[in-house]
Design a protein around this motif. Structure first.
Motif, PDB file in Angstrom:
ATOM      1  N   LYS A   5       0.874  -1.174   0.000  1.00  0.00           N
ATOM      2  CA  LYS A   5       0.000   0.000   0.000  1.00  0.00           C
ATOM      3  C   LYS A   5       0.910   1.223   0.000  1.00  0.00           C
ATOM      4  CE  LYS A   5      -0.414  -0.016   5.016  1.00  0.00           C
ATOM      5  NZ  LYS A   5      -1.298  -0.119   6.159  1.00  0.00           N
ATOM      6  N   THR A   6       0.419   2.305  -0.564  1.00  0.00           N
ATOM      7  CA  THR A   6       1.205   3.533  -0.604  1.00  0.00           C
ATOM      8  C   THR A   6       0.854   4.387   0.595  1.00  0.00           C
ATOM      9  OG1 THR A   6       1.372   3.445  -3.013  1.00  0.00           O
ATOM     10  CG2 THR A   6       1.785   5.568  -1.968  1.00  0.00           C
ATOM     11  N   VAL A   7       1.874   4.738   1.361  1.00  0.00           N
ATOM     12  CA  VAL A   7       1.709   5.561   2.556  1.00  0.00           C
ATOM     13  C   VAL A   7       2.691   6.726   2.445  1.00  0.00           C
ATOM     14  CG1 VAL A   7       1.899   5.608   5.078  1.00  0.00           C
ATOM     15  CG2 VAL A   7       1.092   3.534   3.945  1.00  0.00           C
ATOM     16  N   GLY A   8       2.183   7.939   2.396  1.00  0.00           N
ATOM     17  CA  GLY A   8       3.051   9.106   2.308  1.00  0.00           C
ATOM     18  C   GLY A   8       3.942   9.107   1.084  1.00  0.00           C
ATOM     19  N   GLY A   9       3.455   8.577  -0.033  1.00  0.00           N
ATOM     20  CA  GLY A   9       4.221   8.573  -1.266  1.00  0.00           C
ATOM     21  C   GLY A   9       5.179   7.405  -1.414  1.00  0.00           C
ATOM     22  N   ARG A  10       5.293   6.566  -0.392  1.00  0.00           N
ATOM     23  CA  ARG A  10       6.171   5.395  -0.447  1.00  0.00           C
ATOM     24  C   ARG A  10       5.330   4.136  -0.319  1.00  0.00           C
ATOM     25  NH1 ARG A  10      11.478   6.096  -0.223  1.00  0.00           N
ATOM     26  NH2 ARG A  10      12.266   8.036   0.601  1.00  0.00           N
ATOM     27  N   GLY A  11       5.855   3.060  -0.870  1.00  0.00           N
ATOM     28  CA  GLY A  11       5.213   1.779  -0.693  1.00  0.00           C
ATOM     29  C   GLY A  11       5.514   1.239   0.697  1.00  0.00           C
ATOM     30  N   GLN A  12       4.605   0.410   1.176  1.00  0.00           N
ATOM     31  CA  GLN A  12       4.793  -0.233   2.471  1.00  0.00           C
ATOM     32  C   GLN A  12       4.133  -1.606   2.418  1.00  0.00           C
ATOM     33  OE1 GLN A  12       2.446   0.600   6.257  1.00  0.00           O
ATOM     34  NE2 GLN A  12       4.309   1.782   6.607  1.00  0.00           N
ATOM     35  N   VAL A  13       4.855  -2.603   2.937  1.00  0.00           N
ATOM     36  CA  VAL A  13       4.280  -3.927   3.133  1.00  0.00           C
ATOM     37  C   VAL A  13       4.366  -4.233   4.621  1.00  0.00           C
ATOM     38  CG1 VAL A  13       4.753  -4.815   0.817  1.00  0.00           C
ATOM     39  CG2 VAL A  13       6.499  -5.054   2.587  1.00  0.00           C
ATOM     40  N   ASN A  14       3.455  -5.025   5.106  1.00  0.00           N
ATOM     41  CA  ASN A  14       3.422  -5.360   6.529  1.00  0.00           C
ATOM     42  C   ASN A  14       3.559  -6.861   6.716  1.00  0.00           C
ATOM     43  OD1 ASN A  14       2.943  -2.672   6.926  1.00  0.00           O
ATOM     44  ND2 ASN A  14       0.879  -2.920   7.700  1.00  0.00           N
ATOM     45  N   VAL A  15       4.504  -7.238   7.574  1.00  0.00           N
ATOM     46  CA  VAL A  15       4.620  -8.627   8.006  1.00  0.00           C
ATOM     47  C   VAL A  15       3.606  -8.782   9.128  1.00  0.00           C
ATOM     48  CG1 VAL A  15       6.107 -10.353   9.064  1.00  0.00           C
ATOM     49  CG2 VAL A  15       7.071  -8.729   7.404  1.00  0.00           C
ATOM     50  N   VAL A  16       2.645  -9.683   8.956  1.00  0.00           N
ATOM     51  CA  VAL A  16       1.578  -9.818   9.949  1.00  0.00           C
ATOM     52  C   VAL A  16       1.417 -11.262  10.395  1.00  0.00           C
ATOM     53  CG1 VAL A  16       0.274  -7.813   9.154  1.00  0.00           C
ATOM     54  CG2 VAL A  16      -0.203 -10.022   8.171  1.00  0.00           C
ATOM     55  N   LEU A  17       1.010 -11.389  11.637  1.00  0.00           N
ATOM     56  CA  LEU A  17       0.639 -12.681  12.203  1.00  0.00           C
ATOM     57  C   LEU A  17      -0.541 -12.417  13.125  1.00  0.00           C
ATOM     58  CD1 LEU A  17       1.587 -15.780  12.709  1.00  0.00           C
ATOM     59  CD2 LEU A  17       2.243 -14.853  14.911  1.00  0.00           C
ATOM     60  N   ARG A  18      -1.653 -13.055  12.817  1.00  0.00           N
ATOM     61  CA  ARG A  18      -2.861 -12.886  13.647  1.00  0.00           C
ATOM     62  C   ARG A  18      -3.042 -14.116  14.524  1.00  0.00           C
ATOM     63  NH1 ARG A  18      -5.502  -8.548  11.162  1.00  0.00           N
ATOM     64  NH2 ARG A  18      -4.986  -8.342   8.964  1.00  0.00           N
ATOM     65  N   THR A  19      -3.179 -13.861  15.813  1.00  0.00           N
ATOM     66  CA  THR A  19      -3.476 -14.935  16.751  1.00  0.00           C
ATOM     67  C   THR A  19      -4.780 -14.583  17.451  1.00  0.00           C
ATOM     68  OG1 THR A  19      -2.286 -13.946  18.607  1.00  0.00           O
ATOM     69  CG2 THR A  19      -1.007 -15.359  17.130  1.00  0.00           C
ATOM     70  N   GLN A  20      -5.151 -15.362  18.438  1.00  0.00           N
ATOM     71  CA  GLN A  20      -6.386 -15.083  19.174  1.00  0.00           C
ATOM     72  C   GLN A  20      -6.268 -13.831  20.029  1.00  0.00           C
ATOM     73  OE1 GLN A  20      -6.956 -18.715  21.325  1.00  0.00           O
ATOM     74  NE2 GLN A  20      -7.984 -19.709  19.617  1.00  0.00           N
ATOM     75  N   ASN A  21      -5.049 -13.461  20.418  1.00  0.00           N
ATOM     76  CA  ASN A  21      -4.886 -12.357  21.359  1.00  0.00           C
ATOM     77  C   ASN A  21      -4.417 -11.066  20.707  1.00  0.00           C
ATOM     78  OD1 ASN A  21      -5.590 -14.086  23.464  1.00  0.00           O
ATOM     79  ND2 ASN A  21      -3.511 -14.846  23.599  1.00  0.00           N
ATOM     80  N   VAL A  22      -3.171 -11.006  20.306  1.00  0.00           N
ATOM     81  CA  VAL A  22      -2.572  -9.774  19.805  1.00  0.00           C
ATOM     82  C   VAL A  22      -1.956 -10.034  18.439  1.00  0.00           C
ATOM     83  CG1 VAL A  22      -0.810  -8.021  20.241  1.00  0.00           C
ATOM     84  CG2 VAL A  22      -2.082  -8.983  22.152  1.00  0.00           C
ATOM     85  N   MET A  23      -2.187  -9.125  17.492  1.00  0.00           N
ATOM     86  CA  MET A  23      -1.647  -9.253  16.151  1.00  0.00           C
ATOM     87  C   MET A  23      -0.237  -8.663  16.091  1.00  0.00           C
ATOM     88  SD  MET A  23      -3.109  -7.777  12.537  1.00  0.00           S
ATOM     89  CE  MET A  23      -2.586  -6.088  12.700  1.00  0.00           C
ATOM     90  N   PHE A  24       0.712  -9.400  15.503  1.00  0.00           N
ATOM     91  CA  PHE A  24       2.053  -8.892  15.215  1.00  0.00           C
ATOM     92  C   PHE A  24       1.980  -8.176  13.871  1.00  0.00           C
ATOM     93  CE2 PHE A  24       6.182  -9.544  13.059  1.00  0.00           C
ATOM     94  CZ  PHE A  24       7.009  -8.865  13.944  1.00  0.00           C
ATOM     95  N   ASN A  25       2.507  -6.950  13.814  1.00  0.00           N
ATOM     96  CA  ASN A  25       2.427  -6.136  12.604  1.00  0.00           C
ATOM     97  C   ASN A  25       3.727  -5.345  12.465  1.00  0.00           C
ATOM     98  OD1 ASN A  25       1.321  -4.854  10.358  1.00  0.00           O
ATOM     99  ND2 ASN A  25       0.393  -3.249  11.577  1.00  0.00           N
TER     100      ASN A  25
END
Length: 118
Positions: free
Chosen positions: A88-108
């Motif tokens: 996704k483009t954020v502030g004119g730059r591309g950004q990708v997110n490493v994500v892991l969704r669990t039952q409690n807290v998402m790593f982003n």
């Protein structure tokens, strides 16, 4: 902005993920390519948000990072497997997110790119 090689981005992500696994929401420094890089960690509601402001990765490394994530960002004995969110483009730059969704807290982990997603 300073461009870091893929191996340094992976090092930052895996160290932030270790903090996530131990639920330690404190920012820390790493030495990457001769730079002292601050890995920012912020606990926001149900998200463990991380990133390395001021540093970017080459857009050409996105496919390799996408391939790396599922083998290195896993929790609960492989029950939860991480992935790479689309660019996704954020502030004119591309950004990708490493994500892991669990039952409690998402790593982003936000990875800023040299150029927009185009």
């Amino acid at each position: 902005m300073i461009t870091l090689p893929l191996a340094d981005i992976e090092t930052a992500v895996v160290n932030a993920f270790a903090s996530y696994l131990s639920q330690d929401p404190h920012s820390f420094n790493l030495t990457l390519s001769g730079h002292t890089v601050r890995v920012d960690i912020e606990l926001r509601d149900d998200r463990f948000d991380c990133g390395i402001p001021g540093y970017v990765m080459a857009n050409a490394n996105v496919p390799a990072l996408r391939d790396w994530v599922p083998d290195h960002i896993t929790a609960a004995g492989g029950t939860y497997v991480g992935g790479l969110a689309p660019c996704k483009t954020v502030g004119g730059r591309g950004q990708v997110n490493v994500v892991l969704r669990t039952q409690n807290v998402m790593f982003n982990f936000h990875v800023n790119l040299e150029h927009d997603c185009g």
